[in-house]
Write an enzyme that holds these catalytic residues in place. Sequence first.
Site, PDB file in Angstrom:
ATOM      1  N   GLN A 199       0.816  -1.214   0.000  1.00 46.12           N
ATOM      2  CA  GLN A 199       0.000   0.000   0.000  1.00 46.12           C
ATOM      3  C   GLN A 199       0.849   1.263   0.000  1.00 46.12           C
ATOM      4  O   GLN A 199       0.430   2.301  -0.520  1.00 46.12           O
ATOM      5  CB  GLN A 199      -0.939  -0.003   1.208  1.00 46.12           C
ATOM      6  CG  GLN A 199      -1.979  -1.106   1.164  1.00 46.12           C
ATOM      7  CD  GLN A 199      -2.873  -1.022  -0.059  1.00 46.12           C
ATOM      8  OE1 GLN A 199      -3.618  -0.069  -0.252  1.00 46.12           O
ATOM      9  NE2 GLN A 199      -2.793  -2.038  -0.920  1.00 46.12           N
ATOM     10  N   HIS A 244       1.373   3.248  -3.255  1.00 47.31           N
ATOM     11  CA  HIS A 244       0.358   4.118  -3.842  1.00 47.31           C
ATOM     12  C   HIS A 244       0.862   5.542  -4.015  1.00 47.31           C
ATOM     13  O   HIS A 244       0.507   6.228  -4.973  1.00 47.31           O
ATOM     14  CB  HIS A 244      -0.910   4.127  -2.984  1.00 47.31           C
ATOM     15  CG  HIS A 244      -1.892   3.076  -3.359  1.00 47.31           C
ATOM     16  ND1 HIS A 244      -2.826   3.237  -4.349  1.00 47.31           N
ATOM     17  CD2 HIS A 244      -2.086   1.830  -2.864  1.00 47.31           C
ATOM     18  CE1 HIS A 244      -3.556   2.143  -4.448  1.00 47.31           C
ATOM     19  NE2 HIS A 244      -3.135   1.278  -3.566  1.00 47.31           N
ATOM     20  N   GLU A 295      -8.234   3.354   6.688  1.00 53.96           N
ATOM     21  CA  GLU A 295      -8.978   2.906   5.504  1.00 53.96           C
ATOM     22  C   GLU A 295      -8.996   1.381   5.406  1.00 53.96           C
ATOM     23  O   GLU A 295     -10.044   0.767   5.240  1.00 53.96           O
ATOM     24  CB  GLU A 295      -8.328   3.505   4.259  1.00 53.96           C
ATOM     25  CG  GLU A 295      -8.971   3.060   2.954  1.00 53.96           C
ATOM     26  CD  GLU A 295      -8.199   3.540   1.741  1.00 53.96           C
ATOM     27  OE1 GLU A 295      -8.765   3.518   0.641  1.00 53.96           O
ATOM     28  OE2 GLU A 295      -7.013   3.921   1.891  1.00 53.96           O
ATOM     29  N   HIS A 296      -7.820   0.757   5.469  1.00 56.54           N
ATOM     30  CA  HIS A 296      -7.687  -0.702   5.388  1.00 56.54           C
ATOM     31  C   HIS A 296      -7.066  -1.231   6.668  1.00 56.54           C
ATOM     32  O   HIS A 296      -6.032  -0.725   7.098  1.00 56.54           O
ATOM     33  CB  HIS A 296      -6.775  -1.114   4.229  1.00 56.54           C
ATOM     34  CG  HIS A 296      -7.138  -0.548   2.895  1.00 56.54           C
ATOM     35  ND1 HIS A 296      -6.434   0.488   2.303  1.00 56.54           N
ATOM     36  CD2 HIS A 296      -8.123  -0.885   2.037  1.00 56.54           C
ATOM     37  CE1 HIS A 296      -6.973   0.764   1.123  1.00 56.54           C
ATOM     38  NE2 HIS A 296      -7.996  -0.053   0.938  1.00 56.54           N
ATOM     39  N   ASP A 317      -8.423  -4.396  -3.134  1.00 55.31           N
ATOM     40  CA  ASP A 317      -8.187  -3.377  -4.153  1.00 55.31           C
ATOM     41  C   ASP A 317      -8.516  -3.877  -5.549  1.00 55.31           C
ATOM     42  O   ASP A 317      -9.012  -3.110  -6.387  1.00 55.31           O
ATOM     43  CB  ASP A 317      -6.716  -2.945  -4.131  1.00 55.31           C
ATOM     44  CG  ASP A 317      -6.415  -1.943  -3.037  1.00 55.31           C
ATOM     45  OD1 ASP A 317      -7.358  -1.413  -2.424  1.00 55.31           O
ATOM     46  OD2 ASP A 317      -5.218  -1.690  -2.791  1.00 55.31           O
ATOM     47  N   HIS A 349     -49.196  25.817   9.728  1.00 63.40           N
ATOM     48  CA  HIS A 349     -49.157  24.371   9.911  1.00 63.40           C
ATOM     49  C   HIS A 349     -50.370  23.915  10.728  1.00 63.40           C
ATOM     50  O   HIS A 349     -51.000  22.895  10.416  1.00 63.40           O
ATOM     51  CB  HIS A 349     -47.880  23.948  10.653  1.00 63.40           C
ATOM     52  CG  HIS A 349     -46.631  23.990   9.821  1.00 63.40           C
ATOM     53  ND1 HIS A 349     -46.122  25.151   9.308  1.00 63.40           N
ATOM     54  CD2 HIS A 349     -45.777  22.992   9.440  1.00 63.40           C
ATOM     55  CE1 HIS A 349     -45.013  24.887   8.645  1.00 63.40           C
ATOM     56  NE2 HIS A 349     -44.782  23.580   8.699  1.00 63.40           N
TER      57      HIS A 349
END
Length: 458
Positions: A272, A275, A340-341, A374, A434
């Site tokens: 990762q 990335h 995230e992961h 992924d 109302h």
Amino acid sequence: MKFLDNYATIEASIPHLPAKATMKTVLKAAPRTSTQRGAEPSVRATVEQIIEDVGRRGDEAVREYSERFDHWSPEAFRLDPARIEEIVDGLPAQVLDDIRFVQRQVRSFARVQRDSMHDVEVETLPGVFLGHRHVPVSAAGAYIPGGRYPLTASAHMTIITAKVAGVPRVVACTPPIHGEIPAATVAAAHLAGADEIYLLGGVQAVAALALGTETMRPVDLIAGPGNAYVAEAKRQLFGTVGIDLFAGPTEILIIADAHADPFVVAVDLLSQAEHGPDSPAVLITTSREVGEEVIRHIDALLPGMPTKDFAEPAWRNHGEIHVVDTLDEAFTLADAFASEHVEVLTEDPRKALDLMHDFGALFLGEGTCVSYGDKVIGTNHVLPTKGAARYTGGLWVGKYLKTVTYQEVRDPESSALLGEVCGRAARVELFEGHARAGDVRAAKIRGTTVPWAPTASS
């Protein structure tokens, strides 16, 4: 590698860290910088200018920015069916077979998600029916990044999920790569069911999707990852158009005990980190020995890694290893990161399902990994980052659906009762109009008059 035992300042810098979560040792720390909301000022200003320009000049502006940033100015940005077919036919059979395999996994899981969402209707009082229905948006935009990494898998995640949700019009945008058509991405978008495919990227693509131009009708929601400029464009256009979520650099956090294989942990962290140079990679372990072995493996792996120009600075500047006493502490600390992961490489990984709640996606046991999520396994890879997992999950079928309610009152007595209560409740809030809407229904059913109605002589 210098081990760090003075960890008090690091503990204090982790957002949302509960008081009971105590790290015993930090084997590797990442420099902590001030948390900035949104993009850098220069990015914000550039994005704002492009959006304003596209909104004002439409296709003309889109073409100018495409030429400037991507050196791409074809006769038409939209691919026609014949050209799409030609691109697909030009790909190796194995590439197409793999795309179809992965798309079957994504589609299968998305269908299960959709089937879990039921329309409801209930009678709450005699003759009073309340319900909701899940209605897809009319049009969705799928942004599929290019650049160094053409994220073909993002086509599966954004387009298939929208189509399973029932979105009738899905528009895919993906940039050219060094002046070339990303054939595998185009094929993936086509096979996923995109109704329109544009070779167009960057802020100009997001702005065109949201605002529309002379040749592109606007959409209702935009999904898909992108660089800092694309993410900022989605942020600025949110409200004009819906978005999936606010996204930042990819994150991985691994929880490991003494049973974990340090080599596998090291490989997964780097998987990762590649990335981008700002991708956090964090290990929380109950074994100092595992943590130290992971560092040694990473130091050995990085020099020969083809993507080390991204992975190396990511690990250097955003890599962390924390050693805690128990798995309960590990889960608590992991929740504080809200990554995230999250990979759980422990003897009993399913404990995390009960003991964790702040994460984008869990990967339980050595048999799976973030890379499966992924690329191939079928769950969606568009996930929350920068702590957003504290309040949202990732992209799924439900993101493309609007849950809308309705009501119907068939029983006159129930309508009269509701009207009387409505009149009293509304006047407590000083909403006379109302109140009168309730009064008139109760009076009509009861055969009475309302004191506020004008008389015939007035």
